[in-house]
Motif scaffolding. Structure first.
Motif, PDB file in Angstrom:
ATOM      1  N   ALA A  51     -43.415  -2.905 -27.911  1.00  0.00           N
ATOM      2  CA  ALA A  51     -42.583  -3.061 -26.718  1.00  0.00           C
ATOM      3  C   ALA A  51     -41.615  -4.220 -26.882  1.00  0.00           C
ATOM      4  CB  ALA A  51     -43.476  -3.269 -25.489  1.00  0.00           C
ATOM      5  N   ARG A  52     -42.096  -5.320 -27.461  1.00  0.00           N
ATOM      6  CA  ARG A  52     -41.226  -6.486 -27.652  1.00  0.00           C
ATOM      7  C   ARG A  52     -40.044  -6.139 -28.567  1.00  0.00           C
ATOM      8  NH1 ARG A  52     -39.692 -10.228 -30.954  1.00  0.00           N
ATOM      9  NH2 ARG A  52     -40.849  -9.318 -32.698  1.00  0.00           N
ATOM     10  N   ARG A  53     -40.328  -5.404 -29.627  1.00  0.00           N
ATOM     11  CA  ARG A  53     -39.277  -5.097 -30.599  1.00  0.00           C
ATOM     12  C   ARG A  53     -38.191  -4.194 -30.026  1.00  0.00           C
ATOM     13  NH1 ARG A  53     -42.454  -4.203 -36.426  1.00  0.00           N
ATOM     14  NH2 ARG A  53     -43.574  -6.206 -36.361  1.00  0.00           N
ATOM     15  N   ILE A  54     -38.538  -3.364 -29.076  1.00  0.00           N
ATOM     16  CA  ILE A  54     -37.520  -2.483 -28.488  1.00  0.00           C
ATOM     17  C   ILE A  54     -37.002  -3.022 -27.160  1.00  0.00           C
ATOM     18  CG2 ILE A  54     -38.342  -0.417 -29.679  1.00  0.00           C
ATOM     19  CD1 ILE A  54     -39.788   0.413 -27.130  1.00  0.00           C
ATOM     20  N   GLY A  55     -37.501  -4.196 -26.761  1.00  0.00           N
ATOM     21  CA  GLY A  55     -36.970  -4.856 -25.575  1.00  0.00           C
ATOM     22  C   GLY A  55     -37.306  -4.188 -24.262  1.00  0.00           C
ATOM     23  N   VAL A  56     -38.531  -3.658 -24.159  1.00  0.00           N
ATOM     24  CA  VAL A  56     -38.952  -2.968 -22.935  1.00  0.00           C
ATOM     25  C   VAL A  56     -40.225  -3.630 -22.404  1.00  0.00           C
ATOM     26  CG1 VAL A  56     -39.723  -0.783 -21.930  1.00  0.00           C
ATOM     27  CG2 VAL A  56     -37.919  -0.796 -23.672  1.00  0.00           C
ATOM     28  N   ALA A  57     -40.265  -3.889 -21.110  1.00  0.00           N
ATOM     29  CA  ALA A  57     -41.453  -4.470 -20.499  1.00  0.00           C
ATOM     30  C   ALA A  57     -42.629  -3.498 -20.594  1.00  0.00           C
ATOM     31  CB  ALA A  57     -41.181  -4.808 -19.038  1.00  0.00           C
ATOM     32  N   PRO A  58     -43.846  -4.000 -20.826  1.00  0.00           N
ATOM     33  CA  PRO A  58     -45.010  -3.120 -20.945  1.00  0.00           C
ATOM     34  C   PRO A  58     -45.165  -2.134 -19.797  1.00  0.00           C
ATOM     35  CG  PRO A  58     -45.600  -5.325 -21.642  1.00  0.00           C
ATOM     36  CD  PRO A  58     -44.201  -5.413 -21.085  1.00  0.00           C
ATOM     37  N   ALA A  59     -44.883  -2.561 -18.575  1.00  0.00           N
ATOM     38  CA  ALA A  59     -45.058  -1.677 -17.415  1.00  0.00           C
ATOM     39  C   ALA A  59     -44.128  -0.480 -17.448  1.00  0.00           C
ATOM     40  CB  ALA A  59     -44.839  -2.467 -16.127  1.00  0.00           C
ATOM     41  N   HIS A  60     -43.086  -0.551 -18.271  1.00  0.00           N
ATOM     42  CA  HIS A  60     -42.116   0.542 -18.359  1.00  0.00           C
ATOM     43  C   HIS A  60     -42.310   1.392 -19.612  1.00  0.00           C
ATOM     44  CE1 HIS A  60     -39.400  -2.102 -15.632  1.00  0.00           C
ATOM     45  NE2 HIS A  60     -40.300  -1.425 -14.938  1.00  0.00           N
ATOM     46  N   CYS A  61     -43.473   1.211 -20.271  1.00  0.00           N
ATOM     47  CA  CYS A  61     -43.808   1.985 -21.467  1.00  0.00           C
ATOM     48  C   CYS A  61     -44.947   2.962 -21.180  1.00  0.00           C
ATOM     49  CB  CYS A  61     -44.256   1.057 -22.601  1.00  0.00           C
ATOM     50  SG  CYS A  61     -43.026  -0.118 -23.189  1.00  0.00           S
ATOM     51  N   ILE A  62     -44.900   4.094 -21.846  1.00  0.00           N
ATOM     52  CA  ILE A  62     -46.021   5.028 -21.849  1.00  0.00           C
ATOM     53  C   ILE A  62     -46.503   5.161 -23.287  1.00  0.00           C
ATOM     54  CG2 ILE A  62     -46.804   7.383 -21.431  1.00  0.00           C
ATOM     55  CD1 ILE A  62     -44.732   7.621 -19.243  1.00  0.00           C
ATOM     56  N   VAL A  63     -47.795   4.958 -23.484  1.00  0.00           N
ATOM     57  CA  VAL A  63     -48.429   5.090 -24.793  1.00  0.00           C
ATOM     58  C   VAL A  63     -49.023   6.487 -24.931  1.00  0.00           C
ATOM     59  CG1 VAL A  63     -50.475   4.376 -26.101  1.00  0.00           C
ATOM     60  CG2 VAL A  63     -48.926   2.647 -25.158  1.00  0.00           C
ATOM     61  N   PHE A  64     -48.881   7.060 -26.114  1.00  0.00           N
ATOM     62  CA  PHE A  64     -49.501   8.350 -26.438  1.00  0.00           C
ATOM     63  C   PHE A  64     -50.602   8.071 -27.462  1.00  0.00           C
ATOM     64  CE2 PHE A  64     -45.578   9.311 -24.535  1.00  0.00           C
ATOM     65  CZ  PHE A  64     -45.640  10.594 -24.020  1.00  0.00           C
ATOM     66  N   GLU A  65     -51.832   8.464 -27.143  1.00  0.00           N
ATOM     67  CA  GLU A  65     -52.986   8.105 -27.955  1.00  0.00           C
ATOM     68  C   GLU A  65     -54.018   9.226 -28.007  1.00  0.00           C
ATOM     69  OE1 GLU A  65     -54.767   6.310 -29.870  1.00  0.00           O
ATOM     70  OE2 GLU A  65     -53.656   4.452 -30.165  1.00  0.00           O
ATOM     71  N   ASP A  66     -54.744   9.275 -29.142  1.00  0.00           N
ATOM     72  CA  ASP A  66     -55.787  10.288 -29.310  1.00  0.00           C
ATOM     73  C   ASP A  66     -57.185   9.685 -29.364  1.00  0.00           C
ATOM     74  OD1 ASP A  66     -56.701  10.670 -32.660  1.00  0.00           O
ATOM     75  OD2 ASP A  66     -55.307   9.136 -31.981  1.00  0.00           O
ATOM     76  N   ALA A  67     -57.304   8.351 -29.306  1.00  0.00           N
ATOM     77  CA  ALA A  67     -58.602   7.721 -29.517  1.00  0.00           C
ATOM     78  C   ALA A  67     -58.958   6.765 -28.383  1.00  0.00           C
ATOM     79  CB  ALA A  67     -58.592   6.959 -30.847  1.00  0.00           C
ATOM     80  N   PRO A  68     -60.248   6.627 -28.086  1.00  0.00           N
ATOM     81  CA  PRO A  68     -60.663   5.721 -27.004  1.00  0.00           C
ATOM     82  C   PRO A  68     -60.180   4.289 -27.192  1.00  0.00           C
ATOM     83  CG  PRO A  68     -62.463   7.198 -27.562  1.00  0.00           C
ATOM     84  CD  PRO A  68     -61.384   7.436 -28.586  1.00  0.00           C
ATOM     85  N   PHE A  69     -60.235   3.744 -28.423  1.00  0.00           N
ATOM     86  CA  PHE A  69     -59.767   2.377 -28.631  1.00  0.00           C
ATOM     87  C   PHE A  69     -58.283   2.253 -28.307  1.00  0.00           C
ATOM     88  CE2 PHE A  69     -63.116   0.818 -31.959  1.00  0.00           C
ATOM     89  CZ  PHE A  69     -64.049   0.704 -30.949  1.00  0.00           C
ATOM     90  N   GLY A  70     -57.507   3.277 -28.627  1.00  0.00           N
ATOM     91  CA  GLY A  70     -56.076   3.238 -28.335  1.00  0.00           C
ATOM     92  C   GLY A  70     -55.784   3.333 -26.849  1.00  0.00           C
TER      93      GLY A  70
END
Length: 225
Positions: free
Chosen positions: A154-173
């Motif tokens: 998120a930091r590298r693309i300049g977007v606040a975490p609250a405005h990101c959606i993560v796509f994940e396949d694993a519980p840890f992710g």
């Protein structure tokens, strides 16, 4: 729903259908070394963690950097040989990522995989456009379930975490996304929706073809209108 400016994708099991081949690679690694290895248990303990953390879990002790490097090189070389022969994206991924980028969403990758596995996947996946940032597990960040990799993406693309959606396949992710303050989509290639549930999980799908049929991107647009 919060405004969405970026999508951050895990790689293995989320962008590419690789997790069975990681398991097969561990089986072959154990055979070559004469190890008695409970592979499902190891996968449960290590999926989403960086290479050094995986090596420590494998040996059930703190390993040296040299030992970790040797384990990682051997196992991941086996993995790339096996998966390279049958390489496949998670169904619909490229089309979905392309459609998201066309709508102005920033695309990033946050993976515990090392630079060799990232290069292996990206060369074959041929994303167009390419992600704006890729954060790998060999860059010094702690692995999932800590949020470090996703927060750096998120930091590298300049977007606040609250405005990101993560796509994940694993519980840890999924847990890492929660700790990062990000919403998540559960991609159920290797785990059930119940195993990937959480208050921040806004959808659970089998693949991106199913997600596209649900008009997911259009829903995000409506939420930000």
């Amino acid at each position: 729903m919060a405004r969405t400016d970026a999508l951050i994708f895990d790689m293995d099991g989320t962008m590419v259908d690789s997790m069975p081949w990681h398991a097969k690679a561990w089986i072959e690694f154990a055979r070559r070394r004469g190890l008695a290895l409970d592979v499902p248990d190891l996968m449960r303990r290590t999926t989403g963690r960086n290479a050094f953390e995986c090596a420590c879990e494998l040996m059930e002790r703190e390993v040296s950097v040299a030992e970790s490097d040797a384990i990682t090189h051997e196992k991941e070389s086996i993995y790339r040989e096996l998966f390279g022969a049958v390489f496949a994206e998670v169904a619909g991924f490229n089309a979905f990522a392309r459609a998201a980028a066309a709508r102005g969403l920033k695309i990033a990758v946050g993976t515990a995989g090392d630079r060799h596995n990232v290069a292996f996947v990206m060369e074959r996946l041929r994303m167009d456009p390419l992600p704006l940032a890729i954060v790998g597990g060999d860059e010094g960040f702690t692995g999932k379930p800590t949020p470090a990799i996703f927060l750096e993406a998120a930091r590298r693309i300049g977007v606040a975490p609250a405005h990101c959606i993560v796509f994940e396949d694993a519980p840890f992710g999924i847990e890492a996304a929660r700790r990062a303050g990000m919403r998540a989509v559960a991609v159920c290639t290797t785990h059930s929706a119940a195993e990937l549930a959480g208050p921040h999980v806004i959808a659970a799908v089998r693949d991106y073809e199913e997600l596209a049929l649900s008009n997911f991107l259009e829903t995000l647009d409506a939420a930000t209108a």
